[in-house]
Design a protein around this motif. Sequence first.
Motif, PDB file in Angstrom:
ATOM      1  N   PHE A   1      -1.316  -9.248  -6.079  1.00  0.00           N
ATOM      2  CA  PHE A   1      -0.588  -9.013  -5.037  1.00  0.00           C
ATOM      3  C   PHE A   1      -0.054  -7.563  -5.244  1.00  0.00           C
ATOM      4  O   PHE A   1       0.045  -6.631  -4.508  1.00  0.00           O
ATOM      5  N   LEU A   2       0.617  -7.430  -6.571  1.00  0.00           N
ATOM      6  CA  LEU A   2       1.220  -6.141  -6.906  1.00  0.00           C
ATOM      7  C   LEU A   2       0.048  -5.145  -7.061  1.00  0.00           C
ATOM      8  O   LEU A   2       0.560  -4.130  -6.837  1.00  0.00           O
ATOM      9  N   GLN A   3      -0.777  -5.467  -7.366  1.00  0.00           N
ATOM     10  CA  GLN A   3      -2.211  -4.375  -7.534  1.00  0.00           C
ATOM     11  C   GLN A   3      -2.529  -3.930  -5.982  1.00  0.00           C
ATOM     12  O   GLN A   3      -2.900  -2.749  -5.836  1.00  0.00           O
ATOM     13  N   ALA A   4      -2.546  -4.704  -5.238  1.00  0.00           N
ATOM     14  CA  ALA A   4      -2.782  -4.522  -3.839  1.00  0.00           C
ATOM     15  C   ALA A   4      -1.602  -3.574  -3.199  1.00  0.00           C
ATOM     16  O   ALA A   4      -2.080  -2.466  -2.403  1.00  0.00           O
ATOM     17  N   LEU A   5      -0.633  -3.742  -3.429  1.00  0.00           N
ATOM     18  CA  LEU A   5       0.520  -2.882  -3.107  1.00  0.00           C
ATOM     19  C   LEU A   5       0.392  -1.287  -3.707  1.00  0.00           C
ATOM     20  O   LEU A   5       0.594  -0.350  -3.071  1.00  0.00           O
ATOM     21  N   ARG A   6      -0.155  -1.260  -4.857  1.00  0.00           N
ATOM     22  CA  ARG A   6      -0.456  -0.033  -5.213  1.00  0.00           C
ATOM     23  C   ARG A   6      -1.506   0.879  -4.566  1.00  0.00           C
ATOM     24  O   ARG A   6      -1.400   2.138  -4.860  1.00  0.00           O
ATOM     25  N   GLN A   7      -2.332   0.208  -3.599  1.00  0.00           N
ATOM     26  CA  GLN A   7      -3.242   1.060  -2.950  1.00  0.00           C
ATOM     27  C   GLN A   7      -2.396   1.573  -1.716  1.00  0.00           C
ATOM     28  O   GLN A   7      -3.093   2.398  -0.956  1.00  0.00           O
ATOM     29  N   LEU A   8      -1.437   1.369  -1.390  1.00  0.00           N
ATOM     30  CA  LEU A   8      -0.456   1.740  -0.144  1.00  0.00           C
ATOM     31  C   LEU A   8      -0.111   3.147  -0.509  1.00  0.00           C
ATOM     32  O   LEU A   8       0.116   3.552  -1.527  1.00  0.00           O
ATOM     33  N   THR A   9      -0.163   3.752   0.633  1.00  0.00           N
ATOM     34  CA  THR A   9       0.318   5.374   0.580  1.00  0.00           C
ATOM     35  C   THR A   9       1.677   5.623   0.125  1.00  0.00           C
ATOM     36  O   THR A   9       1.922   6.806  -0.619  1.00  0.00           O
ATOM     37  N   PHE A  10       2.531   4.768   0.769  1.00  0.00           N
ATOM     38  CA  PHE A  10       3.963   5.208   0.594  1.00  0.00           C
ATOM     39  C   PHE A  10       4.572   4.800  -0.859  1.00  0.00           C
ATOM     40  O   PHE A  10       5.420   5.244  -1.329  1.00  0.00           O
ATOM     41  N   VAL A  11       3.481   3.987  -1.409  1.00  0.00           N
ATOM     42  CA  VAL A  11       4.090   3.622  -2.771  1.00  0.00           C
ATOM     43  C   VAL A  11       3.878   4.654  -3.869  1.00  0.00           C
ATOM     44  O   VAL A  11       4.449   5.084  -4.678  1.00  0.00           O
ATOM     45  N   GLU A  12       2.721   5.388  -3.531  1.00  0.00           N
ATOM     46  CA  GLU A  12       2.477   6.629  -4.267  1.00  0.00           C
ATOM     47  C   GLU A  12       3.393   7.882  -3.975  1.00  0.00           C
ATOM     48  O   GLU A  12       3.618   8.606  -4.970  1.00  0.00           O
ATOM     49  N   GLU A  13       4.120   7.591  -3.000  1.00  0.00           N
ATOM     50  CA  GLU A  13       5.095   8.692  -2.821  1.00  0.00           C
ATOM     51  C   GLU A  13       6.475   8.355  -3.471  1.00  0.00           C
ATOM     52  O   GLU A  13       7.508   9.284  -3.542  1.00  0.00           O
ATOM     53  N   HIS A  14       6.819   7.150  -3.877  1.00  0.00           N
ATOM     54  CA  HIS A  14       7.959   6.892  -4.522  1.00  0.00           C
ATOM     55  C   HIS A  14       7.875   6.279  -5.963  1.00  0.00           C
ATOM     56  O   HIS A  14       7.451   5.219  -6.100  1.00  0.00           O
ATOM     57  N   TYR A  15       8.387   7.294  -6.606  1.00  0.00           N
ATOM     58  CA  TYR A  15       8.125   6.935  -8.414  1.00  0.00           C
ATOM     59  C   TYR A  15       8.794   5.389  -8.740  1.00  0.00           C
ATOM     60  O   TYR A  15       8.264   5.032  -9.426  1.00  0.00           O
ATOM     61  N   TRP A  16       9.998   5.259  -8.137  1.00  0.00           N
ATOM     62  CA  TRP A  16      10.652   4.104  -8.425  1.00  0.00           C
ATOM     63  C   TRP A  16       9.874   2.736  -7.942  1.00  0.00           C
ATOM     64  O   TRP A  16       9.944   1.719  -8.787  1.00  0.00           O
ATOM     65  N   ILE A  17       9.185   2.865  -6.882  1.00  0.00           N
ATOM     66  CA  ILE A  17       8.518   1.732  -6.418  1.00  0.00           C
ATOM     67  C   ILE A  17       7.115   1.410  -7.405  1.00  0.00           C
ATOM     68  O   ILE A  17       6.920   0.463  -7.981  1.00  0.00           O
ATOM     69  N   ARG A  18       6.393   2.611  -7.898  1.00  0.00           N
ATOM     70  CA  ARG A  18       5.355   2.663  -8.713  1.00  0.00           C
ATOM     71  C   ARG A  18       6.081   1.865 -10.177  1.00  0.00           C
ATOM     72  O   ARG A  18       5.314   1.191 -10.700  1.00  0.00           O
ATOM     73  N   GLY A  19       7.030   2.410 -10.444  1.00  0.00           N
ATOM     74  CA  GLY A  19       7.515   1.829 -11.761  1.00  0.00           C
ATOM     75  C   GLY A  19       7.938   0.340 -11.703  1.00  0.00           C
ATOM     76  O   GLY A  19       7.746  -0.454 -12.525  1.00  0.00           O
ATOM     77  N   THR A  20       8.593  -0.017 -10.551  1.00  0.00           N
ATOM     78  CA  THR A  20       9.041  -1.449 -10.197  1.00  0.00           C
ATOM     79  C   THR A  20       7.507  -2.254 -10.273  1.00  0.00           C
ATOM     80  O   THR A  20       7.537  -3.140 -11.090  1.00  0.00           O
TER      81      THR A  20
END
Length: 427
Positions: A69-88
């Motif tokens: 599920f977490l790896q699926a979230l990495r595919q979303l565009t808005f995740v790439e735009e927020h460093y703290w989300i990628r870190g979490t």
Amino acid sequence: MVLWGGLRPILSRLLLDVTTIWLLGYCAVIEPDSRAYAGGLTFAYTKTLATAGWTSRWSLTIPMTPFLFLQALRQLTFVEEHYWIRGTIFVLSVVCLFLAAALCILFPAVELRPIRDGTYNVGVVDVQLPVVFALDLLNKCNPEVVGKKETNGFVSVRILYPTRDAPGSVPYLDPKLAKLICAQLMKLGAPPPLKEFGWILHTWCLHNLPIRRNATPVDDETMPLVIFSHGLMGNANIYSHQGMSLASKGSCVLMINHSDGSSPIVEQQDGSIMHYNEEIIQLFKDKKEEVYKDARRSQTDWRVAEFVSACTALVNLNQCNILELELLGVSFVHKLNIKDVTFMGHSFGGSTALTAAHRRPHIPLCVVAHEPAVDWMPSDSRQALFLKEQIIGNESGEEKKDNNMKQKGHAQSIHDVNMLFLYSHEW
């Protein structure tokens, strides 16, 4: 590498676990749009599901589910735009991987070490052994049979014996009953939140014993006999390692699946399944201690009837084979040393072996009782084994009717039989 109790990891499963966790860790640190990322995830999940299913390797699949599920979230565009989300997401992914590693260490797929100091390889047959119950033993546990002539029946047994055939591979648990056994053991022994999760014991289904089914028994010398009775919530399969060790040194070991309700699952001669008797343990939970002890001692009576009758049937195999063994190509005719018989058992089985030796002291040369549940021995066998002052105060409700606790005389005593009592921290 050896773990607790003589167990060792199954190498193939250990490699699967390590490579899966390594692949997932690799995918957690590389870019999600790369070909290696998609290939690594696909290979890791496909390999796990193909080799173990979703629940049969739960120590991996439980943490792998949120990881996916977490790896699926990495595919979303808005995740790439927020460093703290990628870190979490990265931190949570690492937590999942550490959880998977911890579960694989705490609940590894293990197997028993092979028998290395034996003289022979080991053969095995699982049969419904036709027996003739001794009426004096049967009457103790079932008064309704008094006066009846029909005493024939069957006892489910596993016979392990020395062979010169090449080693084979036999599942530790009968594949047909394995899931039922695991489910029943979890239901009976696990804490309430886990009682319905029989798949937690999946590693029991992964192990194979290095023995050959329906092998040819050795015929260069006669085999001593060992009659083995399992403990509470056990069966012949679970105790196979003890039988293997004895068989590799030359003994023919008959291991009984008792039908008194003390085994998780027993398949009977007609194909029906007998389950563990939960009513008796409820007596203990309800603190009806005297009634509980009487119930256990009644079970011992039935176990002894099976034990002695199966022993007699095995001795008879030295003279004449039975149809079921004949069809399997196995014969013990003139291959058994019927004068060298050992009664053996663990826990409930220890009390069974001792009681059988008391009631049939002319049969065994010795008794080996591993941590016997002596309080579950019926009064006649306990009074024969112990001094009166050692058991006074431990009598059940039925025995309190006999205030004098009179000793019953026997032409031959259990103390005429060699006895070995084993007590240990691990078995």
